[in-house]
Every structure is written in C-alpha cells, then in structure tokens.
Design a protein around this motif. Structure first.
Motif, PDB file in Angstrom:
ATOM      1  N   HIS A 143      43.350  17.996  28.901  1.00  0.00           N
ATOM      2  CA  HIS A 143      43.936  19.276  29.318  1.00  0.00           C
ATOM      3  C   HIS A 143      42.929  20.137  30.061  1.00  0.00           C
ATOM      4  CE1 HIS A 143      42.312  22.004  26.109  1.00  0.00           C
ATOM      5  NE2 HIS A 143      42.384  20.951  25.322  1.00  0.00           N
ATOM      6  N   THR A 144      43.451  20.900  31.031  1.00  0.00           N
ATOM      7  CA  THR A 144      42.606  21.695  31.921  1.00  0.00           C
ATOM      8  C   THR A 144      42.377  23.110  31.415  1.00  0.00           C
ATOM      9  OG1 THR A 144      44.567  22.429  33.128  1.00  0.00           O
ATOM     10  CG2 THR A 144      43.423  20.493  34.006  1.00  0.00           C
ATOM     11  N   ASP A 145      43.213  23.572  30.486  1.00  0.00           N
ATOM     12  CA  ASP A 145      43.156  24.993  30.107  1.00  0.00           C
ATOM     13  C   ASP A 145      42.234  25.228  28.923  1.00  0.00           C
ATOM     14  OD1 ASP A 145      45.048  23.566  28.503  1.00  0.00           O
ATOM     15  OD2 ASP A 145      45.892  25.459  27.803  1.00  0.00           O
ATOM     16  N   SER A 146      41.763  26.441  28.809  1.00  0.00           N
ATOM     17  CA  SER A 146      40.904  26.868  27.701  1.00  0.00           C
ATOM     18  C   SER A 146      41.353  28.259  27.277  1.00  0.00           C
ATOM     19  CB  SER A 146      39.440  26.937  28.141  1.00  0.00           C
ATOM     20  OG  SER A 146      39.031  25.713  28.695  1.00  0.00           O
ATOM     21  N   PRO A 147      41.145  28.606  26.016  1.00  0.00           N
ATOM     22  CA  PRO A 147      41.504  29.962  25.580  1.00  0.00           C
ATOM     23  C   PRO A 147      40.696  30.998  26.367  1.00  0.00           C
ATOM     24  CG  PRO A 147      41.049  28.534  23.709  1.00  0.00           C
ATOM     25  CD  PRO A 147      40.592  27.796  24.933  1.00  0.00           C
ATOM     26  N   ASN A 148      41.364  32.056  26.780  1.00  0.00           N
ATOM     27  CA  ASN A 148      40.629  33.115  27.482  1.00  0.00           C
ATOM     28  C   ASN A 148      41.459  34.389  27.517  1.00  0.00           C
ATOM     29  OD1 ASN A 148      42.538  32.700  29.500  1.00  0.00           O
ATOM     30  ND2 ASN A 148      41.122  31.722  30.919  1.00  0.00           N
ATOM     31  N   LEU A 149      40.981  35.382  28.255  1.00  0.00           N
ATOM     32  CA  LEU A 149      41.676  36.662  28.392  1.00  0.00           C
ATOM     33  C   LEU A 149      42.362  36.698  29.748  1.00  0.00           C
ATOM     34  CD1 LEU A 149      38.944  39.090  26.963  1.00  0.00           C
ATOM     35  CD2 LEU A 149      40.675  37.741  25.732  1.00  0.00           C
ATOM     36  N   ARG A 150      43.654  36.976  29.746  1.00  0.00           N
ATOM     37  CA  ARG A 150      44.443  37.001  30.977  1.00  0.00           C
ATOM     38  C   ARG A 150      44.791  38.446  31.336  1.00  0.00           C
ATOM     39  NH1 ARG A 150      46.693  31.563  31.946  1.00  0.00           N
ATOM     40  NH2 ARG A 150      44.938  30.295  31.230  1.00  0.00           N
ATOM     41  N   VAL A 151      44.697  38.756  32.612  1.00  0.00           N
ATOM     42  CA  VAL A 151      44.962  40.113  33.089  1.00  0.00           C
ATOM     43  C   VAL A 151      46.471  40.364  33.076  1.00  0.00           C
ATOM     44  CG1 VAL A 151      44.667  41.696  35.028  1.00  0.00           C
ATOM     45  CG2 VAL A 151      42.884  40.000  34.516  1.00  0.00           C
ATOM     46  N   LYS A 152      46.886  41.464  32.477  1.00  0.00           N
ATOM     47  CA  LYS A 152      48.315  41.783  32.369  1.00  0.00           C
ATOM     48  C   LYS A 152      48.915  42.095  33.749  1.00  0.00           C
ATOM     49  CE  LYS A 152      48.550  43.520  27.627  1.00  0.00           C
ATOM     50  NZ  LYS A 152      48.806  44.684  26.772  1.00  0.00           N
ATOM     51  N   PRO A 153      50.248  42.080  33.854  1.00  0.00           N
ATOM     52  CA  PRO A 153      50.887  42.388  35.152  1.00  0.00           C
ATOM     53  C   PRO A 153      50.673  43.833  35.609  1.00  0.00           C
ATOM     54  CG  PRO A 153      52.457  41.370  33.618  1.00  0.00           C
ATOM     55  CD  PRO A 153      51.208  41.636  32.841  1.00  0.00           C
ATOM     56  N   GLN A 154      50.640  44.755  34.690  1.00  0.00           N
ATOM     57  CA  GLN A 154      50.386  46.177  35.019  1.00  0.00           C
ATOM     58  C   GLN A 154      49.162  46.587  34.202  1.00  0.00           C
ATOM     59  OE1 GLN A 154      52.413  47.979  37.037  1.00  0.00           O
ATOM     60  NE2 GLN A 154      54.244  46.716  37.156  1.00  0.00           N
ATOM     61  N   PRO A 155      47.982  46.147  34.595  1.00  0.00           N
ATOM     62  CA  PRO A 155      46.849  46.193  33.671  1.00  0.00           C
ATOM     63  C   PRO A 155      46.098  47.517  33.601  1.00  0.00           C
ATOM     64  CG  PRO A 155      46.201  45.089  35.675  1.00  0.00           C
ATOM     65  CD  PRO A 155      47.652  45.443  35.838  1.00  0.00           C
ATOM     66  N   LEU A 156      46.262  48.378  34.594  1.00  0.00           N
ATOM     67  CA  LEU A 156      45.353  49.530  34.669  1.00  0.00           C
ATOM     68  C   LEU A 156      45.659  50.554  33.589  1.00  0.00           C
ATOM     69  CD1 LEU A 156      45.035  50.044  38.525  1.00  0.00           C
ATOM     70  CD2 LEU A 156      43.671  48.612  36.992  1.00  0.00           C
ATOM     71  N   GLN A 157      44.638  50.866  32.800  1.00  0.00           N
ATOM     72  CA  GLN A 157      44.760  51.875  31.745  1.00  0.00           C
ATOM     73  C   GLN A 157      43.680  52.921  31.988  1.00  0.00           C
ATOM     74  OE1 GLN A 157      44.361  49.840  27.989  1.00  0.00           O
ATOM     75  NE2 GLN A 157      45.993  48.375  28.441  1.00  0.00           N
ATOM     76  N   ARG A 158      44.101  54.149  32.177  1.00  0.00           N
ATOM     77  CA  ARG A 158      43.133  55.226  32.477  1.00  0.00           C
ATOM     78  C   ARG A 158      43.010  56.148  31.268  1.00  0.00           C
ATOM     79  NH1 ARG A 158      45.406  54.041  37.543  1.00  0.00           N
ATOM     80  NH2 ARG A 158      43.866  54.110  39.230  1.00  0.00           N
ATOM     81  N   SER A 159      41.762  56.274  30.765  1.00  0.00           N
ATOM     82  CA  SER A 159      41.538  57.241  29.688  1.00  0.00           C
ATOM     83  C   SER A 159      40.050  57.517  29.576  1.00  0.00           C
ATOM     84  CB  SER A 159      42.071  56.708  28.347  1.00  0.00           C
ATOM     85  OG  SER A 159      41.346  55.574  27.959  1.00  0.00           O
ATOM     86  N   HIS A 160      39.720  58.765  29.206  1.00  0.00           N
ATOM     87  CA  HIS A 160      38.339  59.171  28.933  1.00  0.00           C
ATOM     88  C   HIS A 160      37.407  58.874  30.102  1.00  0.00           C
ATOM     89  CE1 HIS A 160      39.879  59.727  24.926  1.00  0.00           C
ATOM     90  NE2 HIS A 160      40.295  58.490  24.919  1.00  0.00           N
ATOM     91  N   GLY A 161      37.933  58.927  31.314  1.00  0.00           N
ATOM     92  CA  GLY A 161      37.096  58.727  32.492  1.00  0.00           C
ATOM     93  C   GLY A 161      36.936  57.272  32.903  1.00  0.00           C
ATOM     94  N   TYR A 162      37.515  56.356  32.147  1.00  0.00           N
ATOM     95  CA  TYR A 162      37.412  54.931  32.479  1.00  0.00           C
ATOM     96  C   TYR A 162      38.739  54.400  33.002  1.00  0.00           C
ATOM     97  CZ  TYR A 162      33.315  55.011  29.370  1.00  0.00           C
ATOM     98  OH  TYR A 162      32.132  55.299  28.775  1.00  0.00           O
ATOM     99  N   VAL A 163      38.644  53.330  33.817  1.00  0.00           N
ATOM    100  CA  VAL A 163      39.799  52.478  34.079  1.00  0.00           C
ATOM    101  C   VAL A 163      39.539  51.177  33.341  1.00  0.00           C
ATOM    102  CG1 VAL A 163      41.217  51.340  35.805  1.00  0.00           C
ATOM    103  CG2 VAL A 163      40.025  53.462  36.381  1.00  0.00           C
ATOM    104  N   ARG A 164      40.454  50.798  32.467  1.00  0.00           N
ATOM    105  CA  ARG A 164      40.318  49.513  31.769  1.00  0.00           C
ATOM    106  C   ARG A 164      41.427  48.570  32.206  1.00  0.00           C
ATOM    107  NH1 ARG A 164      39.830  49.998  25.485  1.00  0.00           N
ATOM    108  NH2 ARG A 164      41.718  51.241  25.717  1.00  0.00           N
ATOM    109  N   LEU A 165      41.126  47.254  32.058  1.00  0.00           N
ATOM    110  CA  LEU A 165      42.116  46.224  32.373  1.00  0.00           C
ATOM    111  C   LEU A 165      42.748  45.736  31.081  1.00  0.00           C
ATOM    112  CD1 LEU A 165      40.265  43.873  34.915  1.00  0.00           C
ATOM    113  CD2 LEU A 165      42.087  45.520  35.418  1.00  0.00           C
ATOM    114  N   GLY A 166      44.043  45.943  30.943  1.00  0.00           N
ATOM    115  CA  GLY A 166      44.743  45.397  29.792  1.00  0.00           C
ATOM    116  C   GLY A 166      44.801  43.876  29.898  1.00  0.00           C
TER     117      GLY A 166
END
Ligand SMILES: [Zn+2]
Length: 435
Positions: free
Chosen positions: A82-105
């Motif tokens: 198999h080619t896949d491995s566990p990891n973190l995938r970027v959400k479809p609407q990932p941008l989260q803005r709070s406390h001066g940061y932009v985070r990727l959901g």
C-alpha cells in the motif's frame, strides 16, 4: 550491504510525500524500463506476451508484465502493498483565524501517532484541482518548505506532560499554525497554491493535500544499519516490489503474468474505489485477460486458481524498551531479514502452506527469514492480504520487514532488510513454478 538499493530507497521515500507522488515516482521508474501507461477504460486491443504496462488510478498503481502462457493456465503472480501512510490532511475550508494567527484545520487520516507531529517543520503536498475554462485540471504539488507547524504548549503551562504524555484534541489543538492574520483578510492558502500551480487564486477549487515532515529520509545508526524516514509503512514494501519487478524483467520472459499492485487507502480500511477491498485489481486482471495474447479458453476464476499473492506490509520489530509487547519466540529483529506474519484468526492470510512457499523463496534467494505472531493476549493488526485472498479467492501470504515507530511521523527500519525483501520478491517473480 547493498548500499545502492538503500540509496534508491531513500530517494524514493523523499520523492513520495503522498500516495499520488508515490504513484508518480513508480510510474516514472516503470516508464524508464519500457512500461506503458494503460487505461482500463480504453486498453490496447492486444497485449502481447512480454508486454509491460501499468494502470494508474490516483494513489493506486498496478504494474504488469504479460506472461508467455495464457493466464488461465499460468496464473498471476501478484505482489501487493500500500502507498498510503497515516498523516494530517488539510480540510476543505481549513482557514481558522484567532488570536492573530491563521491556522489550518486538519483531519486525521488513519491511525496517526498524533503527538509525534508537534514541533515539526511541515511541508504540504498532494493534488490541487483547478478550474480551466469549462473543465477541471489536476496538479501535483509538493510545497517543500516549512509552511506549517503544530506547536507544543510550554512545559511551564503543562506540568504533567512527562508523566501523562502529550494529549491533543484533534479539533481544537491540532490545527497547524500557518500565518499571522493580516488586515487584507485574503486567503493565504489559495494564494500559495495558485503560485505553485501558476493559476489565479480564484481558480483553485478543491484539493487533496497532506502535511508532511520536511526532515529528509536518511540512512542512520553507527554503521548505517538503519533507515530513518516518514512513510516506511508501507513505501518500504512498495519500493522493494518495484526493485523486484524492474530487475526480474532482466531475466527475460516467464510463463505467468506478473502483477505488482500498490493500493491507496489501506490505512483507512481499503473499502474504497481503488482500495484493496474494492474491485480495481480485479478490473486490471480482467483487462489483461481479455486483451492478452496468447489467450486460452477459461475464466478469471481458472486464472486465479493458478495464482498466488505476496502481501507485503511492514512488521513490528521487537522494541528494546518494550520487549514484553512481543512474543519472545516470534519477535522479529532489524537486520535479520523479512518476517512471515501469521495469525490463526486470519488477520494475516498466511497459512502453513503459503508460509512454506515464502520461506522456500527466501532460502533460494539466500535471504534469512523470521516469523511474527502477536502475543496471544493482544489484538493483531491486519493489511491488504486477507482482503485480496477473500475478495479474489486466491492463495496468499503476508510478509513484511521489521520496523519501529510504526505510524509515527518519523519511523525506523533496517537497511539490509530492504535488499533482502526485494531479493525474495524477485525470486517469486522469476521462479518457473511455485511448489
Ligand atoms: Zn501498513
């Protein structure tokens, strides 16, 4: 030690941050050895004996060499991984803005060891789908610079971290810090992806993107006896199979039809369009059968009755600090060869007869072999082997090279074991008869 194959393995790991990239890397190696791209939707009308082809399907790829004899008589020899491995995938609407940061959901893909992802320099790779007139074009992207990071909390604010371990809430604490908020309220992810692809930000429609650790895969240990990398599970088996295939063809044509099947989606259960529990491999087999020359009278079931599958996925090496987690008599070591994986409840498909077959291949290839079973008081993992055995009704064996830190962002395996696995697989592909 065969250093050349280990160097190629490390390069392969580095070039393959996602299943899509692994497939592209495999396809380019195959293309260099005369394999032609084949589409199940529109295959060549004739596939002559010796024809080298591959079917590519997003994160899965199926390479094959048509045998000299009708596949109904000589069967398929299949290596599956198999080619896949566990990891973190970027959400479809990932941008989260709070406390001066932009985070990727992010969403957690498969059984990630989440705590290993913190404080890493994370790149981003995958496929971006872009509007182009009245159609959509897909672009592989590999953003190889540290664009994201999941920061730990300072120990002063988390006094129990060493006694209780690092625990993160995947929804609120795992989103990766990506930028500082600015006033123009733009979309920094779309801007970044548009620059990568060379399109307008508004034309970036969707994506299948993963974060990945930028630390380069490397040979390690006092004497180079280890490989340290992400994605060893299961690019280790994919690369060994690729090496076996691309060297076995040098021996000239064989009677059976060879297939190397690398599946996406094993880490999430394989029950997908192109996973091992789906019908993608069967469709490839039917395409080969229908178009191969020579053909004989008979059906796929007759061909499968002559067939055999080696399912290769990494195995648990004994851990020196947690040796009580292993069965002492079935505890594979690094640098001591591939392990045959057994479980009487058929979480692995190996049985006495199919295990004997693999042990014989190892002996003939002068490869040491080890045995793995889970402790009788612990649950056992699984892989693509039982799904293929049940789905196709084909004999199979489960094997894998020993490794540590499975599903961590940074794993470890033995360097010499890699060449040994490739040699055993190669023997499987060239041996005139099986048992
Ligand atoms: Zn695996």
């Amino acid at each position: 030690m065969n250093d050349a194959i280990v160097d190629r393995f490390v390069s392969f790991l580095d070039a393959s941050p996602t299943p899509h990239h692994a497939v592209a890397t495999v396809a380019s190696h195959l293309g260099a050895r005369g394999f032609e791209a084949v589409r199940v939707a529109d295959p060549p009308r004739q596939l002559p004996a010796g024809f080298r082809g591959y079917v590519r399907d997003e994160g899965s790829i199926f390479a094959f060499v048509v045998g000299n004899k009708p596949v109904v008589d000589a069967g398929f020899r299949v290596i599956a991984a198999h080619t896949d491995s566990p990891n973190l995938r970027v959400k479809p609407q990932p941008l989260q803005r709070s406390h001066g940061y932009v985070r990727l959901g992010v969403e957690v893909y498969g059984g990630v060891q989440v705590a290993t992802w913190v404080d890493r320099d994370l790149g981003m790779a995958g496929v971006v789908h872009v509007k182009a007139g009245d159609s959509i074009t897909s672009h592989l992207v590999d953003v190889r610079r540290p664009v994201a990071r999941v920061p730990t909390l300072a120990i002063h604010l988390n006094r129990t971290v060493n006694s209780e371990g690092l625990k993160l809430n995947n929804q609120t604490q795992l989103p990766a810090v990506f930028a500082l908020c600015d006033d123009d309220d733009g979309d920094p992810l779309r801007a970044l992806l548009a620059a990568e692809v060379g399109c307008a930000p508004d034309d970036v429609t969707t994506w299948d993107l993963s974060l990945f650790d930028l630390a380069t895969p490397t040979v390690g240990g006092a004497n180079g006896e280890f490989v340290f990398s992400a994605r060893l599970d299961n690019l280790g088996s994919c690369h060994a199979a690729l090496e076996a295939l691309t060297t076995a063809i040098d021996d000239g044509p064989v009677d059976h039809t060879t297939v190397v099947a690398m599946f996406d989606h094993e880490e999430i259960g394989s029950r997908t369009q192109r996973g091992a529990a789906g019908r993608a491999l069967e469709h490839v087999m039917r395409t080969i059968m229908t178009n191969a020359v020579p053909q004989g009278p008979g059906t796929l079931s007759r061909a499968l009755a002559h067939s055999f599958v080696i399912s290769a996925d990494m195995a648990h090496a004994v851990h020196p600090g947690f040796s009580d987690k292993s069965d002492a008599e079935h505890a594979p070591r690094m640098g001591a060869g591939p392990a045959i994986k057994l479980n009487v409840n058929q979480r692995y498909t190996s049985e006495g007869s199919t295990s004997a077959m693999f042990a014989m291949l190892c002996e003939e290839a002068e490869v040491p072999v080890q045995w793995f079973t889970t402790r009788a008081d612990m649950a056992c993992g699984s892989t693509v082997g039982p799904l293929l055995a049940a789905g196709l009704g084909v004999r199979a064996v489960d094997v894998g090279n020993p490794m540590l830190s499975m599903h961590s962002v940074r794993e470890q395996c033995g360097s010499q074991d890699h060449g040994w696995m490739a040699a055993a697989m190669r023997r499987f592909l060239v041996r005139p008869k099986l048992g």
